[in-house]
Design a protein around this motif. Structure first.
Motif, PDB file in Angstrom:
ATOM      1  N   ARG A   1       3.160 -27.961  -6.341  1.00  0.00           N
ATOM      2  CA  ARG A   1       2.581 -27.762  -7.675  1.00  0.00           C
ATOM      3  C   ARG A   1       2.619 -26.301  -8.102  1.00  0.00           C
ATOM      4  O   ARG A   1       2.688 -25.988  -9.280  1.00  0.00           O
ATOM      5  CB  ARG A   1       1.142 -28.268  -7.721  1.00  0.00           C
ATOM      6  N   ALA A   2       2.607 -25.395  -7.117  1.00  0.00           N
ATOM      7  CA  ALA A   2       2.603 -23.970  -7.465  1.00  0.00           C
ATOM      8  C   ALA A   2       3.853 -23.562  -8.233  1.00  0.00           C
ATOM      9  O   ALA A   2       3.849 -22.579  -8.960  1.00  0.00           O
ATOM     10  CB  ALA A   2       2.475 -23.127  -6.201  1.00  0.00           C
ATOM     11  N   ASP A   3       4.947 -24.349  -8.082  1.00  0.00           N
ATOM     12  CA  ASP A   3       6.173 -24.022  -8.788  1.00  0.00           C
ATOM     13  C   ASP A   3       5.996 -24.047 -10.296  1.00  0.00           C
ATOM     14  O   ASP A   3       6.764 -23.430 -11.021  1.00  0.00           O
ATOM     15  CB  ASP A   3       7.284 -25.020  -8.405  1.00  0.00           C
ATOM     16  N   CYS A   4       4.999 -24.811 -10.783  1.00  0.00           N
ATOM     17  CA  CYS A   4       4.846 -24.994 -12.220  1.00  0.00           C
ATOM     18  C   CYS A   4       3.628 -24.273 -12.778  1.00  0.00           C
ATOM     19  O   CYS A   4       3.177 -24.572 -13.873  1.00  0.00           O
ATOM     20  CB  CYS A   4       4.743 -26.491 -12.549  1.00  0.00           C
ATOM     21  N   THR A   5       3.073 -23.338 -12.028  1.00  0.00           N
ATOM     22  CA  THR A   5       1.813 -22.735 -12.446  1.00  0.00           C
ATOM     23  C   THR A   5       1.996 -21.536 -13.359  1.00  0.00           C
ATOM     24  O   THR A   5       1.014 -21.032 -13.888  1.00  0.00           O
ATOM     25  CB  THR A   5       0.985 -22.312 -11.209  1.00  0.00           C
ATOM     26  N   GLU A   6       3.217 -21.047 -13.553  1.00  0.00           N
ATOM     27  CA  GLU A   6       3.408 -19.923 -14.466  1.00  0.00           C
ATOM     28  C   GLU A   6       3.002 -20.340 -15.876  1.00  0.00           C
ATOM     29  O   GLU A   6       3.305 -21.442 -16.325  1.00  0.00           O
ATOM     30  CB  GLU A   6       4.868 -19.460 -14.452  1.00  0.00           C
ATOM     31  N   ASN A   7       2.307 -19.460 -16.570  1.00  0.00           N
ATOM     32  CA  ASN A   7       1.767 -19.806 -17.880  1.00  0.00           C
ATOM     33  C   ASN A   7       2.848 -20.254 -18.847  1.00  0.00           C
ATOM     34  O   ASN A   7       3.954 -19.709 -18.885  1.00  0.00           O
ATOM     35  CB  ASN A   7       1.013 -18.617 -18.473  1.00  0.00           C
ATOM     36  N   MET A   8       2.482 -21.232 -19.660  1.00  0.00           N
ATOM     37  CA  MET A   8       3.377 -21.776 -20.661  1.00  0.00           C
ATOM     38  C   MET A   8       2.548 -22.124 -21.892  1.00  0.00           C
ATOM     39  O   MET A   8       1.402 -22.554 -21.782  1.00  0.00           O
ATOM     40  CB  MET A   8       4.086 -23.029 -20.119  1.00  0.00           C
ATOM     41  N   LYS A   9       3.135 -21.934 -23.061  1.00  0.00           N
ATOM     42  CA  LYS A   9       2.518 -22.346 -24.308  1.00  0.00           C
ATOM     43  C   LYS A   9       3.239 -23.588 -24.823  1.00  0.00           C
ATOM     44  O   LYS A   9       4.433 -23.768 -24.584  1.00  0.00           O
ATOM     45  CB  LYS A   9       2.609 -21.230 -25.355  1.00  0.00           C
ATOM     46  N   ALA A  10       2.520 -24.431 -25.524  1.00  0.00           N
ATOM     47  CA  ALA A  10       3.127 -25.591 -26.185  1.00  0.00           C
ATOM     48  C   ALA A  10       3.014 -25.404 -27.690  1.00  0.00           C
ATOM     49  O   ALA A  10       1.959 -25.012 -28.196  1.00  0.00           O
ATOM     50  CB  ALA A  10       2.446 -26.876 -25.756  1.00  0.00           C
ATOM     51  N   VAL A  11       4.097 -25.677 -28.394  1.00  0.00           N
ATOM     52  CA  VAL A  11       4.113 -25.608 -29.851  1.00  0.00           C
ATOM     53  C   VAL A  11       4.512 -26.978 -30.377  1.00  0.00           C
ATOM     54  O   VAL A  11       5.574 -27.504 -30.022  1.00  0.00           O
ATOM     55  CB  VAL A  11       5.092 -24.537 -30.367  1.00  0.00           C
ATOM     56  N   ILE A  12       3.649 -27.559 -31.197  1.00  0.00           N
ATOM     57  CA  ILE A  12       3.934 -28.870 -31.796  1.00  0.00           C
ATOM     58  C   ILE A  12       4.293 -28.652 -33.260  1.00  0.00           C
ATOM     59  O   ILE A  12       3.492 -28.120 -34.040  1.00  0.00           O
ATOM     60  CB  ILE A  12       2.734 -29.824 -31.662  1.00  0.00           C
ATOM     61  N   LEU A  13       5.504 -29.041 -33.616  1.00  0.00           N
ATOM     62  CA  LEU A  13       6.003 -28.865 -34.977  1.00  0.00           C
ATOM     63  C   LEU A  13       5.506 -30.018 -35.842  1.00  0.00           C
ATOM     64  O   LEU A  13       5.899 -31.163 -35.660  1.00  0.00           O
ATOM     65  CB  LEU A  13       7.530 -28.815 -34.964  1.00  0.00           C
ATOM     66  N   ALA A  14       4.634 -29.695 -36.800  1.00  0.00           N
ATOM     67  CA  ALA A  14       4.002 -30.742 -37.607  1.00  0.00           C
ATOM     68  C   ALA A  14       3.890 -30.323 -39.073  1.00  0.00           C
ATOM     69  O   ALA A  14       2.934 -30.682 -39.759  1.00  0.00           O
ATOM     70  CB  ALA A  14       2.616 -31.058 -37.041  1.00  0.00           C
ATOM     71  N   ALA A  15       4.875 -29.560 -39.549  1.00  0.00           N
ATOM     72  CA  ALA A  15       4.817 -29.041 -40.914  1.00  0.00           C
ATOM     73  C   ALA A  15       5.654 -29.855 -41.890  1.00  0.00           C
ATOM     74  O   ALA A  15       5.801 -29.466 -43.048  1.00  0.00           O
ATOM     75  CB  ALA A  15       5.266 -27.576 -40.942  1.00  0.00           C
ATOM     76  N   GLY A  16       6.173 -30.995 -41.438  1.00  0.00           N
ATOM     77  CA  GLY A  16       6.960 -31.839 -42.332  1.00  0.00           C
ATOM     78  C   GLY A  16       6.073 -32.590 -43.315  1.00  0.00           C
ATOM     79  O   GLY A  16       4.866 -32.731 -43.115  1.00  0.00           O
ATOM     80  N   TYR A  17       6.702 -33.114 -44.364  1.00  0.00           N
ATOM     81  CA  TYR A  17       5.965 -33.805 -45.421  1.00  0.00           C
ATOM     82  C   TYR A  17       6.138 -35.319 -45.393  1.00  0.00           C
ATOM     83  O   TYR A  17       5.545 -36.028 -46.205  1.00  0.00           O
ATOM     84  CB  TYR A  17       6.360 -33.247 -46.790  1.00  0.00           C
ATOM     85  N   GLY A  18       6.953 -35.824 -44.461  1.00  0.00           N
ATOM     86  CA  GLY A  18       7.086 -37.270 -44.297  1.00  0.00           C
ATOM     87  C   GLY A  18       7.533 -37.986 -45.556  1.00  0.00           C
ATOM     88  O   GLY A  18       7.014 -39.057 -45.891  1.00  0.00           O
TER      89      GLY A  18
END
Length: 306
Positions: free
Chosen positions: A29-46
């Motif tokens: 599990r330590a392999d994945c512990t480096e910090n990461m941010k998530a960005v969710i793209l939700a600016a569409g108008y559908g």
């Protein structure tokens, strides 16, 4: 889910490979512990979905008018909440940024009260004609929140089939990073011959590194059937190139810098990009695709696999 006979075999093999990778991930599990941010793209108008909802003669879906696609009910929760249920359980992801527009900002702010990790960003636009484009929205988040970590980028209207596991994908990214810290990871799934004109198609070498990206090619223009959904993990070494891409494209039409695949098309020759294979995805773009997505999650599963 079996797309067709070859696809069914592909999905079975993919699931076996992911089980092996998940076991390795659980041991390391330590392999994945480096910090990461998530960005969710939700600016569409559908716009397509809203048009379908307005024209729906059955009346069953009228109550969904005015709801942004990421907040549509899918199974037992909003579509975007499926992602949050998964992201909340990943220790290395310490912040989630949701980029929306001024029209839907208040709705997302209300939704976000449930989640400590979430910050909502308003891109300031009020209509589809004013939209900035997904890549410009991504850069807005990078600048606003001074992002210097790896970034997981998700389409707010996208979910995946039963073989998808977020921890497996992150473990694969960690493996690639251990070899080359410039490495990036994208998802792909097999599409049918007649579907290549609907998607961005990835071509890869024997190591699953992207060698070409073709936007909606005819089936005769590529031997690949690897469609690319809106799910990308870009390394912290790649993130600064987004600003460079936008600078180069500043005088180009919006179509050349709107979709996230435009940046992928530009960056794969500058930084190594690898493919992780899954069985398929739901892209909620119109009413039939929404019905397919919510029906699947009601019948087959309640959560994304962690």
């Amino acid at each position: 889910m079996i797309l067709y006979s070859v696809g069914g075999l592909f999905c079975w093999l993919t699931s076996v490979q992911q089980c092996k990778l998940k076991k390795r991930h659980q041991l390391n599990r330590a392999d994945c512990t480096e910090n990461m941010k998530a960005v969710i793209l939700a600016a569409g108008y559908g716009t397509r979905l809203n048009r379908d909802l307005q024209n729906d003669s059955s009346g069953r879906f009228k109550h969904l008018c005015g709801i942004p696609k990421p907040l549509l009910p899918v199974g037992n929760k909003a579509l975007i909440s499926h992602w949050m249920a998964a992201l909340d359980k990943i220790d290395s992801i310490d912040e989630v940024y949701v980029i929306t527009n001024d029209l839907y900002y208040v709705k997302f702010e209300e939704w976000a009260k449930e989640f400590q990790l979430v910050k909502v960003l308003n891109d300031g636009t009020k209509s589809n004609e004013e939209r900035l484009g997904a890549i410009a929205c991504l850069q807005l988040a990078i600048t606003q929140f001074n992002i210097n970590d790896h970034v997981l980028i998700l389409g707010g209207d996208t979910l995946f089939y039963e073989d998808f596991s977020l921890s497996v994908v992150l473990a694969r990214f960690a493996e690639l990073q251990s070899i080359n810290c410039d490495s990036n990871l994208v998802l792909s799934y097999l599409c049918k011959d007649e579907e290549t004109t609907k998607f961005g198609i990835l071509e890869t070498d024997e190591k699953f590194q992207v060698t070409a990206f073709k936007e909606k090619p005819r089936s005769t223009e590529t031997t690949s059937r690897r469609a690319c959904p809106c799910f990308y993990i870009y390394s912290k070494n790649t993130i600064p190139l987004i600003a460079k891409f936008l600078q180069e494209k500043q005088n180009s039409p919006l179509e050349e810098k709107d979709a996230p695949g435009n940046f992928l098309h530009w960056v794969y020759s500058r930084k190594p990009v690898f493919v992780h294979q899954v069985c398929g995805r739901f892209d909620v773009g119109n009413l039939p695709s929404y019905i397919d997505c919510t029906t699947y999650f009601q019948k087959h599963r309640n959560e994304l696999l962690i």
